[in-house]
Motif scaffolding. Sequence first.
Motif, PDB file in Angstrom:
ATOM      1  N   GLU A 118       0.841  -1.322  -0.033  1.00  0.00           N
ATOM      2  CA  GLU A 118       0.169   0.002   0.329  1.00  0.00           C
ATOM      3  C   GLU A 118       0.855   1.277  -0.090  1.00  0.00           C
ATOM      4  O   GLU A 118       0.283   2.275  -0.446  1.00  0.00           O
ATOM      5  N   HIS A 119       2.051   1.301   0.503  1.00  0.00           N
ATOM      6  CA  HIS A 119       3.043   2.315   0.525  1.00  0.00           C
ATOM      7  C   HIS A 119       3.937   2.231  -0.535  1.00  0.00           C
ATOM      8  O   HIS A 119       5.076   3.039  -0.468  1.00  0.00           O
ATOM      9  N   ASN A 120       3.794   1.281  -1.245  1.00  0.00           N
ATOM     10  CA  ASN A 120       4.741   0.976  -2.781  1.00  0.00           C
ATOM     11  C   ASN A 120       6.293   0.938  -2.300  1.00  0.00           C
ATOM     12  O   ASN A 120       7.070   0.876  -3.135  1.00  0.00           O
ATOM     13  N   TYR A 121       6.276  -0.057  -1.088  1.00  0.00           N
ATOM     14  CA  TYR A 121       7.700  -0.302  -0.845  1.00  0.00           C
ATOM     15  C   TYR A 121       7.791  -1.797  -1.540  1.00  0.00           C
ATOM     16  O   TYR A 121       9.089  -2.133  -1.896  1.00  0.00           O
ATOM     17  N   VAL A 122       6.776  -2.534  -1.730  1.00  0.00           N
ATOM     18  CA  VAL A 122       6.896  -3.931  -2.357  1.00  0.00           C
ATOM     19  C   VAL A 122       5.903  -3.890  -3.495  1.00  0.00           C
ATOM     20  O   VAL A 122       4.845  -3.138  -3.479  1.00  0.00           O
ATOM     21  N   THR A 123       6.249  -4.760  -4.518  1.00  0.00           N
ATOM     22  CA  THR A 123       5.177  -5.023  -5.551  1.00  0.00           C
ATOM     23  C   THR A 123       4.777  -6.457  -5.399  1.00  0.00           C
ATOM     24  O   THR A 123       5.661  -7.503  -5.258  1.00  0.00           O
ATOM     25  N   TRP A 180       6.798 -11.479  -4.210  1.00  0.00           N
ATOM     26  CA  TRP A 180       6.959 -10.321  -3.631  1.00  0.00           C
ATOM     27  C   TRP A 180       8.049  -9.748  -4.246  1.00  0.00           C
ATOM     28  O   TRP A 180       9.018 -10.443  -4.001  1.00  0.00           O
ATOM     29  N   ARG A 181       8.251  -8.544  -4.690  1.00  0.00           N
ATOM     30  CA  ARG A 181       9.528  -7.935  -4.890  1.00  0.00           C
ATOM     31  C   ARG A 181       9.683  -6.402  -4.170  1.00  0.00           C
ATOM     32  O   ARG A 181       8.804  -5.708  -4.272  1.00  0.00           O
ATOM     33  N   LEU A 182      10.895  -6.166  -3.941  1.00  0.00           N
ATOM     34  CA  LEU A 182      11.266  -4.816  -3.524  1.00  0.00           C
ATOM     35  C   LEU A 182      11.095  -3.820  -4.621  1.00  0.00           C
ATOM     36  O   LEU A 182      11.665  -4.068  -5.730  1.00  0.00           O
ATOM     37  N   ASN A 183      10.311  -2.701  -4.409  1.00  0.00           N
ATOM     38  CA  ASN A 183      10.042  -1.691  -5.098  1.00  0.00           C
ATOM     39  C   ASN A 183      10.917  -0.347  -4.957  1.00  0.00           C
ATOM     40  O   ASN A 183      10.961   0.666  -5.810  1.00  0.00           O
TER      41      ASN A 183
END
Length: 137
Positions: free
Chosen positions: A49-54, A63-66
């Motif tokens: 939700e805070h765009n730290y992961v996708t 999951w990927r680190l964004n």
Amino acid sequence: MRKDSRLSRMLHILIHMDHMEEAATSDHIATILNTNPVVVRRTMGCLREHNYVTSLKGHGGGWRLNVALEDITLLDIHNALGESSVFTIGLGDEHTECLIEEAVNRELASALEAAEALLLKRFGDISLAMLAKDFNT
């Protein structure tokens, strides 16, 4: 009282994710954390939700680190997880009309607020890259 270890656990996983070439599945993360994949999805959802992961669906998904570790602080992750209290100390509420309890609660609340403000400021000064530096040399 059980301690909230979500911050520590997510910092741990995010640093691992920075070293992964493929997306990390909820099952894989759950194995690392010795928890249930449903718990992983719920917690990682806060970070998404805070765009730290996708999150990626389907074969090869996970999951990927964004965001680069240099651009994420402990405070960022703490806030993304819902800003839970950093302390488990509570105030008394059994004798709400007692002047002594009122005085004790006032001073405890003041001390806890000052300590929490100092701790959260420090969280804002520490990036995940700083935590990971020993593993990147």
